[in-house]
Design an enzyme around this catalytic site. Structure first.
Site, PDB file in Angstrom:
ATOM      1  N   GLY B 215      20.781  51.068  98.867  1.00  0.00           N
ATOM      2  CA  GLY B 215      20.644  51.959  99.997  1.00  0.00           C
ATOM      3  C   GLY B 215      20.647  51.191 101.316  1.00  0.00           C
ATOM      4  O   GLY B 215      21.315  50.164 101.461  1.00  0.00           O
ATOM      5  N   SER B 216      19.844  51.655 102.238  1.00  0.00           N
ATOM      6  CA  SER B 216      19.894  51.123 103.597  1.00  0.00           C
ATOM      7  C   SER B 216      19.451  49.673 103.701  1.00  0.00           C
ATOM      8  O   SER B 216      19.760  48.999 104.687  1.00  0.00           O
ATOM      9  CB  SER B 216      19.023  51.976 104.514  1.00  0.00           C
ATOM     10  OG  SER B 216      19.490  53.302 104.498  1.00  0.00           O
ATOM     11  N   THR B 217      18.692  49.186 102.725  1.00  0.00           N
ATOM     12  CA  THR B 217      18.291  47.780 102.820  1.00  0.00           C
ATOM     13  C   THR B 217      19.518  46.878 102.793  1.00  0.00           C
ATOM     14  O   THR B 217      19.493  45.762 103.306  1.00  0.00           O
ATOM     15  CB  THR B 217      17.376  47.374 101.651  1.00  0.00           C
ATOM     16  OG1 THR B 217      18.037  47.679 100.414  1.00  0.00           O
ATOM     17  CG2 THR B 217      16.054  48.105 101.708  1.00  0.00           C
ATOM     18  N   PHE B 218      20.635  47.399 102.226  1.00  0.00           N
ATOM     19  CA  PHE B 218      21.839  46.599 102.159  1.00  0.00           C
ATOM     20  C   PHE B 218      22.463  46.399 103.534  1.00  0.00           C
ATOM     21  O   PHE B 218      23.275  45.506 103.741  1.00  0.00           O
ATOM     22  CB  PHE B 218      22.844  47.281 101.223  1.00  0.00           C
ATOM     23  CG  PHE B 218      24.026  46.430 100.888  1.00  0.00           C
ATOM     24  CD1 PHE B 218      23.927  45.373  99.992  1.00  0.00           C
ATOM     25  CD2 PHE B 218      25.260  46.673 101.491  1.00  0.00           C
ATOM     26  CE1 PHE B 218      25.019  44.594  99.699  1.00  0.00           C
ATOM     27  CE2 PHE B 218      26.358  45.882 101.206  1.00  0.00           C
ATOM     28  CZ  PHE B 218      26.242  44.836 100.290  1.00  0.00           C
ATOM     29  N   LYS B 219      22.039  47.228 104.508  1.00  0.00           N
ATOM     30  CA  LYS B 219      22.618  47.122 105.854  1.00  0.00           C
ATOM     31  C   LYS B 219      22.356  45.749 106.463  1.00  0.00           C
ATOM     32  O   LYS B 219      23.094  45.297 107.322  1.00  0.00           O
ATOM     33  CB  LYS B 219      22.046  48.232 106.747  1.00  0.00           C
ATOM     34  CG  LYS B 219      22.616  49.596 106.382  1.00  0.00           C
ATOM     35  CD  LYS B 219      21.897  50.716 107.085  1.00  0.00           C
ATOM     36  CE  LYS B 219      22.449  52.052 106.586  1.00  0.00           C
ATOM     37  NZ  LYS B 219      21.596  53.184 107.000  1.00  0.00           N
TER      38      LYS B 219
END
Lengths: 459, 485
Positions: B215-219
């Site tokens: 999810g957004s942690t991959f950003k």
């Protein structure tokens, strides 16, 4: 050459009796056994077993009594026979005691000790009471009749572990076939000593084989039928092989006819093949021998023979040490038929070779007595008794090591089994008796080595 | 007759020689293959004939051995088994070994030749040494903080020391007591069957063996790629990204859950977690650039061992641009283990240097002499130091002013990133809450810890499951434990 040799007769030639040597070897045998007993205790429990002194004293007393019997009643007997028997018996007790530690509910060593005591008692009785082995010759036909009865009786008792070789009365059980071995050896020796010339020199010659006449063919066919009968009715391949092998060896020694051997081996091969193919109990043993690991591949875990081979392999060259192996994994019959696996695992190839050589020495001393004796009966008896030991060792050792199909048989002196240990003590007693006869100075022997003066005068 | 007796004796001699040769064949020539036959119990018996070496956490052993008096003598015991199960694994007489029990088995069981006083000692004496000990890098207080923080919910925590790669905590819940699998018999097989049949998969080590969509942690990874590729040169400059964003080559629009993402700067996009900006940046970096970047963080590495194998975290290498856009925000086929995401946070915190994570500090003999020391090694340079500095600031901003405020610790520099991963067909699966963070004590030259937390909370409704709500407080207590000495 002068006449001095004739003029001065040599001092009384005293043949060495070697009883002192026997006593020393006996002390060694008892000490080795006691050491083994202590080693087992140290390895398993970290302490010398509390009754080690009692065990040593007991074994020592038995050995001493046997020695005294030999010293007074068979002073010229071979000094190696008794110590080897004591050592093997002592080692057997150590191995059984060692396996008892793994099976707290099934203690075999005390019983074995009682049987060993009985065996030594019978040994002493035979040495004391039987002054001349030639007496036995008179009872040849009584022997064979008794042997037949002993072998037939177990057929009427229920089979134990697939073989009908036991008589059970109450809690007491024994294998009469064990005693039959001695009786048959006596009968063979007597029969062959009496008929060996007829057997050897009559008969037809077919191709290059000297075949016997029909009249003397009777006994060999009878024996062949007997061994096959034992095989089929009692499902005891080992005893059958032993009887047949014993007969063939004694027949050959008596007659020197290779033709007999050929006929015998042919008959044995046919019998073994037929029974091996059709009798399920024997057939499964043959299958097991051909592929000991089949049950592993089939997902049923290792069979007895595979476990036995594992045990030998685990021993390697020097062995795991007494008390440190896992031969109990063999499970059923670990203390009897498979006792050698424990020796192989814990004493290694080195110890196993030593055990084999002890047996070889025992057999060799029996053969030596046979060579030295003058009367044919004595010779054949010595060869027969020694061969019984040799064949037993080969059949069972070869069986548990995958050399030949496994057949139930007791390793002489080592294995758990009262009838066997008693029988083997009697065999050793008879060997003591014949070896005493063989080494005893003969009357009229004093002239040996002296050239008669008359011969010189004639020249 | 004498001649025949001699011949018969010769026959018996042949039999004796046959026996002796056969004995030599079995006991010497074939001995090895017989000894190693899988059906031969002797190796197993010898293996359990002495106490197994212990696994140490913080100088205290978390394992033991008890004498059962059975054929297989010593059984494994565990102190606080469920807490340390994701570290130790189990050592069962029935089902073999896993994790450290498996990876360091030769030391623990005493067969490792390095334990012997001299080379070839074990081989010559046919003996084995007392089982050696395994000293782990795990910090007891952090392990407990993570375990208690998860509180039985399905999830995992992985924490590493950024400057060395030491794994400080490795927790997976719900857990199990590996001691119940130690022995043999029906109670063990029952426990095994029950554990395997359980829907909550207690024996699954979620921290290293389970992958989740990040999810957004991959950003954070996408941002590093964009900065390194100089697609973005100033994180505070506006990006030319529309909101909603139409996935390239399709008519599908990608929405934002956050507000104010239209043409937002990179820093703003990280702080409020803008899907549109990051998806667009991923496409602008390009497939090759993105794949190169993620692999430097450890994605697509099938051979990572700590020493147990870590599941491969995935980033597809063949994609269309719309798939790349989704992958760049941690969706589509992008998956990561919690340990992998802890490594991402650690790389940022450590100035771009990613250290190889490891769980076993050293192995010793029973007496304590070191047998093997595992030093820290660089795994990859994950990004330029400059990029790392910029990302550190952005992640600090997330905690101080953005979605990660629950992770803030007074007086400590904390950087973080939340994530809420939806998955399943049409996102019908239960969402996962993610939080990755790092913390650096004031006055310290190096960051103390990097943490990744994932909570797969089946019971909560979708709105509650957010990285900031569920996962950040756990990360906070783990970091606090790391800083607390």
């Amino acid at each position: 050459m002068t006449a001095t040799t004739a003029d001065a007769p040599p001092p009384d030639l005293r043949l060495p009796k070697r009883r002192g040597v026997e006593l020393l070897l006996l002390i060694g045998a008892v000490l080795i056994s006691v050491y083994g007993y202590a080693a087992v205790g140290l390895a398993k429990n970290g302490a010398v077993p509390p009754d080690v002194a009692g065990y040593g004293a007991g074994l020592g007393l038995l050995a001493l009594l046997a020695h005294l019997a030999v010293r007074f009643r068979a002073p010229y007997a071979d000094p190696l026979l008794l110590p080897i028997a004591v050592l093997l018996n002592g080692l057997g007790l150590v191995l059984i005691y060692r396996l008892d530690l793994e099976t707290p509910k099934d203690q075999a060593a005390p019983t074995q000790l009682i049987w060993s005591t009985l065996g030594v008692a019978l040994f002493i009785a035979v040495v004391v009471l039987l002054r001349d082995h030639r007496v036995l010759q008179r009872y040849a036909y009584l022997s064979v009749a008794t042997a037949l009865v002993l072998m037939i009786v177990p057929i009427f008792f229920p089979a134990v572990n697939g073989a009908k070789i036991w008589i059970r009365v109450g809690g007491f059980s024994f294998q009469p076939g064990e005693f039959a071995k001695i009786l048959l050896a006596v009968f063979f020796a007597a029969y062959l000593a009496a008929n060996r010339n007829a057997l050897a020199y009559t008969g037809r010659r077919i191709w290059r084989l000297q075949l016997p006449t029909g009249r003397v063919l009777g006994p060999i066919v009878a024996i062949w039928l007997l061994s096959v009968g034992v095989l089929v009715l009692e499902r005891d391949l080992g005893t059958s092989l032993l009887f047949f092998g014993l007969f063939v060896i004694m027949l050959y020694v008596a007659t020197g006819r290779t033709g007999w051997i050929a006929v015998g081996l042919l008959l044995a091969a046919v019998g073994a093949f037929v029974v091996g193919s059709f009798e399920p109990h024997v057939h499964s043993r043959v299958q097991d021998w051909l592929d000991p690991f089949a049950s592993i591949d089939a997902g049923q875990g290792p069979g007895q023979l595979a476990q036995s081979l594992f045990a030998f392999a685990a021993g390697g060259m020097l062995g795991a040490g007494l008390g440190l192996g896992h031969s109990i994994l063999i499970g059923f019959a670990a203390k009897s038929d498979f006792i050698l696996a424990t020796a192989g695992e814990e004493l290694g190839l080195t110890g196993l070779t030593a055990v084999f050589l002890l047996y070889a020495l025992l057999v060799a001393r029996g053969y030596r007595a046979g060579l030295a004796l003058r009367d044919p009966f004595g010779r054949l008896l010595a060869i027969g008794l020694a061969s019984i030991l040799a064949l037993q060792v080969f059949v069972i050792a070869g069986g548990v090591m995958g050399l030949i199909p496994l057949t139930g048989m007791a390793m002489p002196f080592l294995a758990q089994g009262g009838s066997s240990v008693v029988t083997n003590w009697i065999i050793v007693a008879l060997l003591i008796r014949v070896s005493d006869q063989a080494r005893r100075p003969q009357p009229g022997q004093v002239e040996t080595g002296i050239i008669a003066p008359i011969a010189r005068d004639e020249r | 007759m004498i001649r025949y007796i001699r011949r018969a004796a010769a026959l018996l001699l042949v039999l004796l020689v046959a026996l002796l040769l056969n004995a030599a064949r079995i006991q010497v020539l074939d001995a090895d293959s017989l000894d190693n036959n899988p059906a031969n119990r002797r190796l197993t018996i010898a293996r359990y004939d002495q106490p197994r070496g212990n696994i140490l956490v913080g100088g205290r052993s978390v394992t033991g051995s008890k004498n059962t008096g059975e054929q297989l003598k010593y059984e494994r015991t565990y102190r606080n088994g469920p807490l340390y199960a994701p570290v130790t694994g189990y050592a069962s007489q029935t089902y073999g070994t896993t994790l450290i029990e498996n990876a360091e088995d030769s030391v623990l069981s005493g067969t490792d030749s390095m334990l012997a006083p001299f080379p070839l000692w074990n081989e010559i004496t046919r003996s084995q040494q007392p089982g050696g000990n395994v000293v782990t890098t795990v910090k007891d207080s952090m392990q407990r903080a993570a375990y208690e923080g998860l509180g039985g919910r399905r999830g995992a925590v992985a924490a590493v020391e950024p400057s060395t790669g030491k794994i400080l905590a490795l927790v997976s819940t719900p857990s199990y007591d590996p001691g119940r699998l130690s022995g043999t018999g029906p109670s063990v097989t029952d426990a095994w069957e029950r554990l395997n049949a359980s829907k909550s998969l207690p024996m699954l080590n979620r921290a290293i063996r389970q992958t989740y969509p990040p999810g957004s942690t991959f950003k954070v990874v996408t941002a590093a790629a964009a900065l390194d590729a100089e697609v973005v040169t100033d994180p505070d400059a506006d990006t030319d990204t529309p909101s909603p964003y139409v996935l390239p080559g399709t008519s599908t629009t990608l929405p934002n859950e956050a507000r104010g993402c239209e043409e937002a700067s990179l820093a703003e996009a990280i702080r409020v977690s803008c899907n549109t900006v990051m998806a667009d940046l991923g496409v602008r970096v390009g497939l090759k650039g993105m794949v190169d970047a993620v692999q430097k963080f450890g994605f697509n590495d099938t051979g990572l061992r700590i020493p147990s194998g870590v599941a491969k975290s995935n980033f597809d290498t063949e994609m269309t641009d719309d798939q790349l856009a989704l992958s760049s925000i941690g969706q589509f086929d992008t998956t990561a283990t919690p340990l992998q995401m802890a490594m991402v946070a650690s790389a940022v915190a450590n100035g771009g240097d990613l250290m190889r994570p490891y769980l076993v500090d050293r192995t010793t003999t029973r007496g304590g002499t070191t047998v093997h020391q595992k030093g820290s090694r660089t795994y990859h340079r994950a990004m330029n130091p400059r990029t790392a500095m910029q990302l550190r600031d952005m992640m600090v901003d997330v905690v101080e002013n953005g979605t990660g405020s629950n992770a803030a610790i007074d007086g400590v520099t904390v950087g973080g990133k939340t994530g809420t991963a939806q998955h399943g067909i049409d996102n019908s699966g239960r969402p996962y809450a993610w939080f990755i963070s790092w913390a650096q004590a004031p006055g310290s030259a190096q960051p103390a810890v990097a943490v990744a937390v994932v909570v797969e909370d089946a019971a909560a409704n979708r709105a509650d499951i957010s990285g900031g709500g569920s996962a950040a407080p756990i990360a906070r207590s783990v970091m606090a434990a790391a800083l607390g000495g």
